[in-house]
Design an enzyme around this catalytic site. Structure first.
Site, PDB file in Angstrom:
ATOM      1  CG  ASP A  78      -2.100  -0.891   1.107  1.00  0.00           C
ATOM      2  OD1 ASP A  78      -2.090  -1.641   0.069  1.00  0.00           O
ATOM      3  OD2 ASP A  78      -3.203  -0.481   1.518  1.00  0.00           O
ATOM      4  CB  CYS A 192       4.930   0.008   8.135  1.00  0.00           C
ATOM      5  SG  CYS A 192       5.093   0.229   6.631  1.00  0.00           S
ATOM      6  CD  GLU A 442      -4.595   2.382   2.856  1.00  0.00           C
ATOM      7  OE1 GLU A 442      -5.049   1.472   3.421  1.00  0.00           O
ATOM      8  OE2 GLU A 442      -3.440   2.667   2.800  1.00  0.00           O
ATOM      9  CB  SER A 468      -2.633   4.466   5.444  1.00  0.00           C
ATOM     10  OG  SER A 468      -1.822   3.705   6.319  1.00  0.00           O
TER      11      SER A 468
END
Length: 534
Positions: A78, A192, A442, A468
């Site tokens: 993403d 992440c 997003e 997000s």
């Protein structure tokens, strides 16, 4: 065994010949056939370490007495897909992934699956497939990334990149600082570092019971993750022999445990979309009303990046999801004692857990009495909207501002970049919903730019798109009905007053009904981006 359909009997000689061609031995032919649905990709940092994990899962399967088969599943990053037309494909990829897993497992009559996943849409896509197939399945999430460092400063993906752009734009950091930050923010493999969508879904998968304890928080580069991968390979063979299926694990009680967990942790707003889709796949009675109901009962007990400088590493060191179970179990009556793929109940896992209450707060002394997420309603969102309260500055409970309307993320970005957006504004991004986007993009880039420019407490953003898990600030998404469906968000005009009230869980447009009726009569429910070339 299900695999007998492709390997037993005289008339299956052609099937066996093809299986022998793959390298399966006569001994292997007698074993349960276990698929490893691997979403390995060199394009996705959360997935680049999966080749190693595949080996450990294979070792576990063969040690347990199974025959393993690796097959590939697509994965979208993403972060890389963000801010351009690629984001149209992100959310729809969840169903593509489910289709891919279901297709391969059914076509080859596999007895069980290890679902090797990590990032945003891949994990829920795998869970949807597991429920559709209802054969023994276990999930291995590849694990979070370690935090970055630069000149004694702790860096994570959002603060080191998206928000750093905003700081550069206002002259707070130099161009050289920005480049140094981007080089060091993501030091290696893993999802992440904060409680963004990937790690939120990993935590919820463990809480539901579809992965082994500590799978969600063990770092991608750790020996701990390798051991969990091996143990998962061993476990799936046992599950096939005992015929333990996803529908025995994923039910109303375990999904409500997941909802309680995301509210307590302050996870990604995307979790609402994914948990509802998972429930729908299993015909489980879970709806937005469950989130609303539980949000009035669950306080937030931990705050991770992007809302603080604590990361998934800190959560793992503080006890991981077993520590969260220990903190919650027995103290909230809505939290159920379900059993997962480990064979242990939540009570049994919690009884063995250690928890650091300096990081994971107790329910009677939470970080805040607010939940991490909340559902808002009002004339702008009669069917609901979502806000990540954990990402809102605690000094703000009510925000009122003037609308600045943009019919795409790109147009909003240009306005924020050029300082058209000022303190007291409510940025309204329309036609970015599931139909209007299409694909429900997003909005991490504009929300991060707002925060990076120091406007996080002074500017709100609302959209029929989504966010997000890395988004923070006064950001309301998933506004329903969307503009492309004739929703009121499509009637908002520049200068209109919008009020967001967190205590009352409301979002309202202050406009005369006569004016709205007049606007509605001239309103064409269509996507203004129709015909646009991507």
């Amino acid at each position: 065994m299900k695999s007998d359909n492709v390997k037993k009997g005289i008339n299956k000689a052609p099937h066996r010949a093809l299986l022998y061609a793959t390298g399966v031995s006569k001994e292997g032919m007698r074993r349960p056939f276990i698929g490893i649905a691997s979403s390995f990709s060199e394009l996705v940092p959360g997935h680049v370490s999966m080749r190693d994990l595949e080996r450990y899962i294979e070792k576990g399967i063969h040690s347990g007495g199974g025959q393993s088969f690796i097959f590939g599943i697509p994965a979208v990053c993403d972060g890389i897909a963000m801010g351009h037309s690629g984001m149209k494909y992100s959310l729809p990829s969840r169903d593509l992934i489910a289709d891919c897993v279901e297709t391969v497992a059914s076509a080859h009559q596999l007895d069980g699956l290890v679902l090797l996943t990590n990032c945003d849409k891949i994990t829920p896509g795998m869970l949807i497939a597991a429920l559709r197939l209802d054969i023994p399945c276990i999930v291995v999430t590849a694990g979070p990334m370690l935090e970055g460092h630069c000149k004694h400063k702790k860096l994570m993906f959002i603060n080191g990149t998206f928000e750093a752009i905003g700081k550069y734009r206002i002259g707070e950091i130099t161009e050289e600082d920005l480049y140094e930050s981007e080089e060091n923010a993501c030091p290696g493999a893993g999802s992440c570092q904060g409680l963004y969508t990937a790690n939120t879904m990993a935590c919820l998968t463990e809480m539901i019971g579809m992965s082994l304890p500590f799978c969600a928080t063990a770092a991608a580069v750790s020996a701990k993750k390798r051991r969990i991968a091996f143990e998962s390979g061993m476990k799936i063979v046992d599950m096939v022999r005992e015929d333990i299926k996803p529908t025995q694990i994923i039910n109303r009680e375990s999904l409500r445990n997941a909802i309680i967990t995301v509210l307590a942790l302050g996870g990604s707003t995307n979790s609402i979309l994914h948990l509802l889709a998972i429930a729908n796949s299993g015909n489980i009675n879970i709806s937005l009303e469950d989130f609303e109901e539980l949000s009035h009962k669950v306080p937030q007990i931990i705050k991770l990046d992007p809302s603080s400088d604590l990361t998934m590493t800190d959560l793992d060191n503080a006890g991981g999801i077993p520590g969260v179970m220990k903190t919650i179990y027995g103290k909230l009556k809505d939290f159920s004692n379900t059993k997962g793929v480990s064979g242990l109940t939540i009570e049994e896992i919690a009884s063995q857990a250690w928890v650091d209450n300096d990081v994971i707060k107790t329910l009677d002394k939470p970080i805040t009495t607010n939940p991490g997420l909340a559902v808002l309603r009002g004339n702008i969102a009669p069917d609901g909207a979502v806000i990540k309260i954990s990402g809102v500055d605690p000094t703000i409970s009510i925000f009122e501002g003037k609308a600045k309307v943009y019919t795409s993320e790109e147009a909003a970005m240009e306005a924020i970049e050029s300082d058209e957006v000022q303190k007291g504004d409510v940025v309204v991004i329309t036609y970015e919903g599931p139909k209007g986007g299409p694909g429900m993009k997003e909005m991490l880039a504009p929300t991060s730019l707002i925060v990076g420019k120091g406007l996080g407490k002074d500017v709100a953003l609302i959209t029929d798109g989504r966010f997000s898990g890395g988004t923070r600030g006064i950001c309301v998404g998933h506004i329903c009905p969307e503009a492309a469906d004739g929703g009121l968000i499509g009637l908002i005009e520049n200068g209109d007053t919008i009020k967001i009230n967190l205590p009352e869980r409301s979002i309202t447009l202050d406009a005369d009904e006569k004016i709205l009726k007049e606007r509605k009569s001239k309103f064409a429910s269509r996507n203004p981006k129709k015909g646009r070339v991507f």
